[in-house]
Design a protein around this motif. Structure first.
Motif, mmCIF file in Angstrom:
data_model
loop_
_atom_site.group_PDB
_atom_site.id
_atom_site.type_symbol
_atom_site.label_atom_id
_atom_site.label_comp_id
_atom_site.label_asym_id
_atom_site.label_seq_id
_atom_site.Cartn_x
_atom_site.Cartn_y
_atom_site.Cartn_z
ATOM 1 N N ARG A 38 0.831 -1.203 0.000
ATOM 2 C CA ARG A 38 0.000 0.000 0.000
ATOM 3 C C ARG A 38 0.871 1.262 0.000
ATOM 4 N NH1 ARG A 38 -2.814 2.751 4.217
ATOM 5 N NH2 ARG A 38 -2.024 1.244 5.719
ATOM 6 N N TRP A 39 1.931 1.280 0.784
ATOM 7 C CA TRP A 39 2.801 2.452 0.883
ATOM 8 C C TRP A 39 3.585 2.673 -0.406
ATOM 9 C CZ3 TRP A 39 5.104 0.438 6.093
ATOM 10 C CH2 TRP A 39 4.123 0.497 7.087
ATOM 11 N N THR A 40 4.127 1.608 -0.980
ATOM 12 C CA THR A 40 4.893 1.765 -2.219
ATOM 13 C C THR A 40 3.971 2.191 -3.365
ATOM 14 O OG1 THR A 40 4.742 -0.617 -2.635
ATOM 15 C CG2 THR A 40 6.782 0.190 -1.652
ATOM 16 N N ILE A 48 9.755 4.323 3.331
ATOM 17 C CA ILE A 48 9.410 3.669 2.067
ATOM 18 C C ILE A 48 8.932 4.696 1.049
ATOM 19 C CG2 ILE A 48 7.709 2.107 1.006
ATOM 20 C CD1 ILE A 48 8.217 0.244 3.450
ATOM 21 N N VAL A 49 8.122 5.638 1.467
ATOM 22 C CA VAL A 49 7.700 6.720 0.562
ATOM 23 C C VAL A 49 8.915 7.518 0.116
ATOM 24 C CG1 VAL A 49 6.416 8.896 0.466
ATOM 25 C CG2 VAL A 49 5.335 6.847 1.427
ATOM 26 N N HIS A 50 9.785 7.863 1.047
ATOM 27 C CA HIS A 50 11.007 8.612 0.741
ATOM 28 C C HIS A 50 11.861 7.859 -0.291
ATOM 29 C CE1 HIS A 50 14.264 11.462 1.834
ATOM 30 N NE2 HIS A 50 15.063 10.426 1.660
ATOM 31 N N GLY A 51 12.067 6.562 -0.033
ATOM 32 C CA GLY A 51 12.858 5.753 -0.954
ATOM 33 C C GLY A 51 12.211 5.641 -2.326
ATOM 34 N N MET A 52 10.897 5.480 -2.359
ATOM 35 C CA MET A 52 10.189 5.403 -3.646
ATOM 36 C C MET A 52 10.363 6.696 -4.442
ATOM 37 S SD MET A 52 8.706 2.550 -4.491
ATOM 38 C CE MET A 52 7.471 3.093 -5.684
ATOM 39 N N LEU A 53 10.340 7.835 -3.770
ATOM 40 C CA LEU A 53 10.548 9.106 -4.477
ATOM 41 C C LEU A 53 11.968 9.177 -5.027
ATOM 42 C CD1 LEU A 53 8.546 11.564 -2.204
ATOM 43 C CD2 LEU A 53 7.882 10.637 -4.437
ATOM 44 N N HIS A 54 12.951 8.687 -4.265
ATOM 45 C CA HIS A 54 14.329 8.624 -4.787
ATOM 46 C C HIS A 54 14.374 7.770 -6.056
ATOM 47 C CE1 HIS A 54 16.848 10.872 -2.113
ATOM 48 N NE2 HIS A 54 16.489 10.181 -1.036
ATOM 49 N N LEU A 55 13.699 6.626 -6.050
ATOM 50 C CA LEU A 55 13.693 5.762 -7.235
ATOM 51 C C LEU A 55 13.127 6.489 -8.457
ATOM 52 C CD1 LEU A 55 12.488 2.282 -5.875
ATOM 53 C CD2 LEU A 55 14.835 3.021 -6.371
ATOM 54 N N GLN A 56 12.238 7.438 -8.212
ATOM 55 C CA GLN A 56 11.581 8.175 -9.299
ATOM 56 C C GLN A 56 12.313 9.474 -9.642
ATOM 57 O OE1 GLN A 56 7.010 7.671 -8.911
ATOM 58 N NE2 GLN A 56 7.885 7.262 -6.870
ATOM 59 N N GLY A 57 13.524 9.643 -9.104
ATOM 60 C CA GLY A 57 14.364 10.771 -9.504
ATOM 61 C C GLY A 57 14.345 11.969 -8.581
ATOM 62 N N TYR A 58 13.615 11.911 -7.494
ATOM 63 C CA TYR A 58 13.592 13.033 -6.553
ATOM 64 C C TYR A 58 14.787 12.940 -5.622
ATOM 65 C CZ TYR A 58 8.972 14.078 -8.261
ATOM 66 O OH TYR A 58 7.923 14.406 -9.077
ATOM 67 N N ASP A 59 15.264 14.111 -5.185
ATOM 68 C CA ASP A 59 16.423 14.156 -4.306
ATOM 69 C C ASP A 59 16.281 15.323 -3.349
ATOM 70 O OD1 ASP A 59 18.875 13.361 -3.241
ATOM 71 O OD2 ASP A 59 19.725 13.001 -5.216
#
Length: 150
Positions: A25-27, A107-118
């Motif tokens: 759900r979080w991812t 997990i939300v933070h990491g998912m945003l990193h995977l999508q190019g956010y920093d």
């Protein structure tokens, strides 16, 4: 349409890990668009430290590491999130946060990193934190940055 395939890996002895359904759900909530294949792996301090040393040159276990696969855009998003369970548990206690809320945030933070956010500079950090607050709010979690001074 957003579509997510999740691999859930428990590679540590921690008892209080979030269940696969919550992680899914979080991812999914943090996937902003498109399709993704993500592995979420929960590790102990030794593996967390080794991965952080090998890939970031930092000799300590950190809370979350994000590894995105460099694939053509049409392949969709593919990546790994590695969460170090003892670090996450310690931080949640130190910050006075429920463990599930801290896991959801990371997990939300990491998912945003995977999508190019920093968050390398203030503008990037402000954008990423706003997205985190929005996603976590929709999931029913409080603002993870509410107690921080800017």
């Amino acid at each position: 349409m957003k579509r997510l395939r999740l691999s859930y890996q428990r590679a540590c002895a921690a008892e209080e890990l979030p269940p696969r359904a919550a992680v899914l759900r979080w991812t999914r909530a943090a996937l902003l668009e498109g399709e993704a294949q993500v592995t979420v792996r929960f590790v102990d301090a030794d593996e967390g430290r080794e991965l952080n040393r090998r890939f970031r040159g930092k000799d300590y276990a950190t809370n979350v590491l994000s590894f995105v696969y460099d694939l053509p855009e049409e392949a969709g998003l593919m990546g790994d999130l590695v969460l170090c369970a003892p670090v996450v548990a310690r931080e949640a206690t130190e910050q006075g946060k429920p463990l599930a809320a801290h896991y959801a945030h990371l997990i939300v933070h990491g998912m945003l990193h995977l999508q190019g956010y920093d968050h390398e500079d203030e503008a990037q950090a402000a954008e990423m934190e706003a997205l985190e607050r929005d996603v976590l709010g929709r999931l029913g979690f409080p603002d993870p940055y509410a107690d921080e001074e800017r």
